[in-house]
Design a protein around this motif. Sequence first.
Motif, PDB file in Angstrom:
ATOM      1  N   ARG A  53     -49.523   0.422 -11.430  1.00 35.68           N
ATOM      2  CA  ARG A  53     -50.742   0.746 -12.317  1.00 35.68           C
ATOM      3  C   ARG A  53     -51.740   0.910 -10.893  1.00 35.68           C
ATOM      4  O   ARG A  53     -52.636   1.997 -10.528  1.00 35.68           O
ATOM      5  CB  ARG A  53     -51.783  -0.082 -13.457  1.00 35.68           C
ATOM      6  N   ALA A  54     -52.287  -0.402 -10.951  1.00 32.49           N
ATOM      7  CA  ALA A  54     -53.057  -0.331  -9.485  1.00 32.49           C
ATOM      8  C   ALA A  54     -52.419   0.355  -8.128  1.00 32.49           C
ATOM      9  O   ALA A  54     -53.795   1.383  -7.407  1.00 32.49           O
ATOM     10  CB  ALA A  54     -52.909  -1.790  -8.813  1.00 32.49           C
ATOM     11  N   THR A  57     -52.966   4.247  -9.081  1.00 35.43           N
ATOM     12  CA  THR A  57     -55.001   4.658  -8.956  1.00 35.43           C
ATOM     13  C   THR A  57     -54.928   4.189  -7.971  1.00 35.43           C
ATOM     14  O   THR A  57     -55.958   5.304  -7.500  1.00 35.43           O
ATOM     15  CB  THR A  57     -55.422   2.477 -10.023  1.00 35.43           C
ATOM     16  N   SER A  60     -54.205   7.642  -6.272  1.00 36.96           N
ATOM     17  CA  SER A  60     -55.025   9.269  -6.726  1.00 36.96           C
ATOM     18  C   SER A  60     -56.304   9.464  -6.772  1.00 36.96           C
ATOM     19  O   SER A  60     -57.035   9.976  -6.745  1.00 36.96           O
ATOM     20  CB  SER A  60     -55.082   8.693  -8.511  1.00 36.96           C
ATOM     21  N   ARG A  61     -57.015   8.031  -6.298  1.00 38.27           N
ATOM     22  CA  ARG A  61     -57.954   8.195  -4.966  1.00 38.27           C
ATOM     23  C   ARG A  61     -58.202   9.867  -4.129  1.00 38.27           C
ATOM     24  O   ARG A  61     -59.030   9.879  -3.749  1.00 38.27           O
ATOM     25  CB  ARG A  61     -58.943   6.710  -4.909  1.00 38.27           C
TER      26      ARG A  61
END
Length: 89
Positions: A53-54, A57, A60-61
Amino acid sequence: MTAQPEITQRDLRNRSKEIMDAVQRGQSFTVTRDGHEIGELIPLRRRRRFVTRAEFTAMSRTAPDISLASFRADQDATAVQETDDPYAR
């Protein structure tokens, strides 16, 4: 870059398990026949199957923003808009 070890075609045939085990561990070889290079035996790159997940994320940034209107327009422009009944004969 280090040179790959050379193995003869005969070595490949006679020591195939040993050589394939080395390839599985990441070793590459140049295969020769009659003293001439004829090919390379290299390990396949393994595909990652899981992204944390990290990591997702963080990726995605930096992803570009998506315009919903442009996305819908692209879909409408490329989708086949059939109004005919495909079962009618």
